[in-house]
Design a protein around this motif. Structure first.
Motif, PDB file in Angstrom:
ATOM      1  N   ILE A 225     -22.559  19.973  17.937  1.00  0.00           N
ATOM      2  CA  ILE A 225     -24.008  20.104  17.939  1.00  0.00           C
ATOM      3  C   ILE A 225     -24.577  18.758  18.374  1.00  0.00           C
ATOM      4  O   ILE A 225     -24.295  17.730  17.752  1.00  0.00           O
ATOM      5  CB  ILE A 225     -24.548  20.464  16.538  1.00  0.00           C
ATOM      6  N   GLU A 226     -25.384  18.762  19.431  1.00  0.00           N
ATOM      7  CA  GLU A 226     -25.942  17.517  19.946  1.00  0.00           C
ATOM      8  C   GLU A 226     -27.010  16.969  19.003  1.00  0.00           C
ATOM      9  O   GLU A 226     -27.906  17.688  18.573  1.00  0.00           O
ATOM     10  CB  GLU A 226     -26.534  17.740  21.330  1.00  0.00           C
ATOM     11  N   LEU A 227     -26.866  15.684  18.694  1.00  0.00           N
ATOM     12  CA  LEU A 227     -27.846  14.960  17.888  1.00  0.00           C
ATOM     13  C   LEU A 227     -28.536  13.944  18.789  1.00  0.00           C
ATOM     14  O   LEU A 227     -28.291  13.901  19.990  1.00  0.00           O
ATOM     15  CB  LEU A 227     -27.152  14.233  16.732  1.00  0.00           C
ATOM     16  N   THR A 228     -29.360  13.102  18.245  1.00  0.00           N
ATOM     17  CA  THR A 228     -29.953  12.001  18.998  1.00  0.00           C
ATOM     18  C   THR A 228     -28.966  10.842  19.055  1.00  0.00           C
ATOM     19  O   THR A 228     -27.911  10.881  18.427  1.00  0.00           O
ATOM     20  CB  THR A 228     -31.252  11.528  18.324  1.00  0.00           C
ATOM     21  N   LYS A 229     -29.334   9.817  19.794  1.00  0.00           N
ATOM     22  CA  LYS A 229     -28.558   8.575  19.898  1.00  0.00           C
ATOM     23  C   LYS A 229     -27.147   8.793  20.433  1.00  0.00           C
ATOM     24  O   LYS A 229     -26.220   8.063  20.116  1.00  0.00           O
ATOM     25  CB  LYS A 229     -28.515   7.847  18.550  1.00  0.00           C
ATOM     26  N   GLY A 230     -26.963   9.858  21.244  1.00  0.00           N
ATOM     27  CA  GLY A 230     -25.671  10.125  21.857  1.00  0.00           C
ATOM     28  C   GLY A 230     -24.605  10.603  20.884  1.00  0.00           C
ATOM     29  O   GLY A 230     -23.425  10.549  21.186  1.00  0.00           O
ATOM     30  N   ARG A 231     -25.009  11.088  19.739  1.00  0.00           N
ATOM     31  CA  ARG A 231     -24.079  11.525  18.700  1.00  0.00           C
ATOM     32  C   ARG A 231     -23.962  13.045  18.685  1.00  0.00           C
ATOM     33  O   ARG A 231     -24.832  13.760  19.175  1.00  0.00           O
ATOM     34  CB  ARG A 231     -24.542  11.062  17.315  1.00  0.00           C
ATOM     35  N   TYR A 232     -22.868  13.511  18.078  1.00  0.00           N
ATOM     36  CA  TYR A 232     -22.615  14.941  17.922  1.00  0.00           C
ATOM     37  C   TYR A 232     -22.130  15.216  16.510  1.00  0.00           C
ATOM     38  O   TYR A 232     -21.464  14.378  15.906  1.00  0.00           O
ATOM     39  CB  TYR A 232     -21.556  15.420  18.916  1.00  0.00           C
ATOM     40  N   ALA A 233     -22.452  16.385  16.003  1.00  0.00           N
ATOM     41  CA  ALA A 233     -21.932  16.842  14.718  1.00  0.00           C
ATOM     42  C   ALA A 233     -20.901  17.927  15.010  1.00  0.00           C
ATOM     43  O   ALA A 233     -21.116  18.791  15.855  1.00  0.00           O
ATOM     44  CB  ALA A 233     -23.051  17.408  13.855  1.00  0.00           C
ATOM     45  N   LYS A 234     -19.786  17.871  14.315  1.00  0.00           N
ATOM     46  CA  LYS A 234     -18.716  18.857  14.450  1.00  0.00           C
ATOM     47  C   LYS A 234     -18.930  19.929  13.391  1.00  0.00           C
ATOM     48  O   LYS A 234     -18.966  19.633  12.200  1.00  0.00           O
ATOM     49  CB  LYS A 234     -17.368  18.161  14.253  1.00  0.00           C
ATOM     50  N   VAL A 235     -19.082  21.190  13.834  1.00  0.00           N
ATOM     51  CA  VAL A 235     -19.387  22.296  12.925  1.00  0.00           C
ATOM     52  C   VAL A 235     -18.393  23.422  13.139  1.00  0.00           C
ATOM     53  O   VAL A 235     -18.130  23.835  14.277  1.00  0.00           O
ATOM     54  CB  VAL A 235     -20.833  22.811  13.147  1.00  0.00           C
ATOM     55  N   CYS A 236     -17.842  23.927  12.057  1.00  0.00           N
ATOM     56  CA  CYS A 236     -16.904  25.047  12.095  1.00  0.00           C
ATOM     57  C   CYS A 236     -17.568  26.255  12.773  1.00  0.00           C
ATOM     58  O   CYS A 236     -18.762  26.502  12.592  1.00  0.00           O
ATOM     59  CB  CYS A 236     -16.503  25.387  10.667  1.00  0.00           C
ATOM     60  N   ALA A 237     -16.779  27.008  13.524  1.00  0.00           N
ATOM     61  CA  ALA A 237     -17.305  28.180  14.227  1.00  0.00           C
ATOM     62  C   ALA A 237     -17.947  29.187  13.269  1.00  0.00           C
ATOM     63  O   ALA A 237     -18.931  29.846  13.625  1.00  0.00           O
ATOM     64  CB  ALA A 237     -16.187  28.855  15.027  1.00  0.00           C
ATOM     65  N   CYS A 238     -17.453  29.263  12.043  1.00  0.00           N
ATOM     66  CA  CYS A 238     -18.005  30.229  11.087  1.00  0.00           C
ATOM     67  C   CYS A 238     -19.364  29.806  10.531  1.00  0.00           C
ATOM     68  O   CYS A 238     -20.050  30.604   9.904  1.00  0.00           O
ATOM     69  CB  CYS A 238     -17.015  30.490   9.953  1.00  0.00           C
ATOM     70  N   HIS A 239     -19.771  28.552  10.775  1.00  0.00           N
ATOM     71  CA  HIS A 239     -21.061  28.062  10.271  1.00  0.00           C
ATOM     72  C   HIS A 239     -22.075  27.739  11.360  1.00  0.00           C
ATOM     73  O   HIS A 239     -23.219  27.414  11.054  1.00  0.00           O
ATOM     74  CB  HIS A 239     -20.856  26.805   9.415  1.00  0.00           C
ATOM     75  N   VAL A 240     -21.668  27.807  12.610  1.00  0.00           N
ATOM     76  CA  VAL A 240     -22.555  27.376  13.693  1.00  0.00           C
ATOM     77  C   VAL A 240     -23.848  28.190  13.740  1.00  0.00           C
ATOM     78  O   VAL A 240     -24.899  27.673  14.105  1.00  0.00           O
ATOM     79  CB  VAL A 240     -21.820  27.370  15.054  1.00  0.00           C
ATOM     80  N   HIS A 241     -23.809  29.425  13.301  1.00  0.00           N
ATOM     81  CA  HIS A 241     -25.026  30.256  13.307  1.00  0.00           C
ATOM     82  C   HIS A 241     -26.114  29.691  12.390  1.00  0.00           C
ATOM     83  O   HIS A 241     -27.295  29.971  12.575  1.00  0.00           O
ATOM     84  CB  HIS A 241     -24.689  31.701  12.906  1.00  0.00           C
ATOM     85  N   LEU A 242     -25.737  28.887  11.413  1.00  0.00           N
ATOM     86  CA  LEU A 242     -26.708  28.303  10.490  1.00  0.00           C
ATOM     87  C   LEU A 242     -27.494  27.143  11.100  1.00  0.00           C
ATOM     88  O   LEU A 242     -28.580  26.811  10.634  1.00  0.00           O
ATOM     89  CB  LEU A 242     -25.994  27.797   9.226  1.00  0.00           C
ATOM     90  N   VAL A 243     -26.925  26.501  12.136  1.00  0.00           N
ATOM     91  CA  VAL A 243     -27.532  25.285  12.681  1.00  0.00           C
ATOM     92  C   VAL A 243     -27.917  25.382  14.154  1.00  0.00           C
ATOM     93  O   VAL A 243     -28.604  24.504  14.662  1.00  0.00           O
ATOM     94  CB  VAL A 243     -26.607  24.063  12.450  1.00  0.00           C
ATOM     95  N   ARG A 244     -27.511  26.431  14.829  1.00  0.00           N
ATOM     96  CA  ARG A 244     -27.837  26.570  16.259  1.00  0.00           C
ATOM     97  C   ARG A 244     -29.312  26.873  16.432  1.00  0.00           C
ATOM     98  O   ARG A 244     -29.965  27.410  15.554  1.00  0.00           O
ATOM     99  CB  ARG A 244     -26.934  27.626  16.894  1.00  0.00           C
ATOM    100  N   GLY A 245     -29.841  26.464  17.567  1.00  0.00           N
ATOM    101  CA  GLY A 245     -31.244  26.747  17.874  1.00  0.00           C
ATOM    102  C   GLY A 245     -32.233  25.839  17.175  1.00  0.00           C
ATOM    103  O   GLY A 245     -33.428  26.126  17.142  1.00  0.00           O
ATOM    104  N   LYS A 246     -31.739  24.757  16.602  1.00  0.00           N
ATOM    105  CA  LYS A 246     -32.602  23.802  15.915  1.00  0.00           C
ATOM    106  C   LYS A 246     -32.387  22.422  16.518  1.00  0.00           C
ATOM    107  O   LYS A 246     -31.316  22.113  17.010  1.00  0.00           O
ATOM    108  CB  LYS A 246     -32.292  23.777  14.424  1.00  0.00           C
ATOM    109  N   ARG A 247     -33.373  21.574  16.467  1.00  0.00           N
ATOM    110  CA  ARG A 247     -33.279  20.213  17.002  1.00  0.00           C
ATOM    111  C   ARG A 247     -32.850  19.276  15.874  1.00  0.00           C
ATOM    112  O   ARG A 247     -33.526  19.171  14.854  1.00  0.00           O
ATOM    113  CB  ARG A 247     -34.636  19.795  17.561  1.00  0.00           C
TER     114      ARG A 247
END
Length: 92
Positions: free
Chosen positions: A23-45
């Motif tokens: 999941i893309e964050l600011t400052k060139g960072r990324y968060a690693k999210v399990c495939a079973c949880h990605v629906h909880l955080v997708r579509g948000k900034r």
């Protein structure tokens, strides 16, 4: 002619990698999210907030709420299903 400050960047789609997503964050960072949880955080900034003691590690957070009532939500608390007002510490 001026460009409105309200023009928002497109929210990036999660990047699939094996059995997890980035999941893309600011400052060139990324968060690693399990495939079973990605629906909880997708579509948000999301943005990166450095930890107090180490600027190389930190938290994924987002701002929610209406003007005057804004607050932040931490990605790890959403994934764990913790209420924003819960006394439980979900990152230790």
């Amino acid at each position: 002619m001026s460009i409105s400050k309200n023009i928002r960047r497109k929210i990036p789609e999660p990047i699939p990698v094996d059995d997890y997503f980035l999941i893309e964050l600011t400052k060139g960072r990324y968060a690693k999210v399990c495939a079973c949880h990605v629906h909880l955080v997708r579509g948000k900034r999301w943005f990166f907030v450095a930890a107090n003691d180490n600027p190389d590690v930190g938290y994924a957070k987002r701002t929610v709420g209406a003007r005057g009532k804004k607050h932040t939500e931490a990605m790890h608390r959403i994934i764990l299903g913790l209420d924003p007002n819960s006394e439980f510490d979900g990152d230790h």
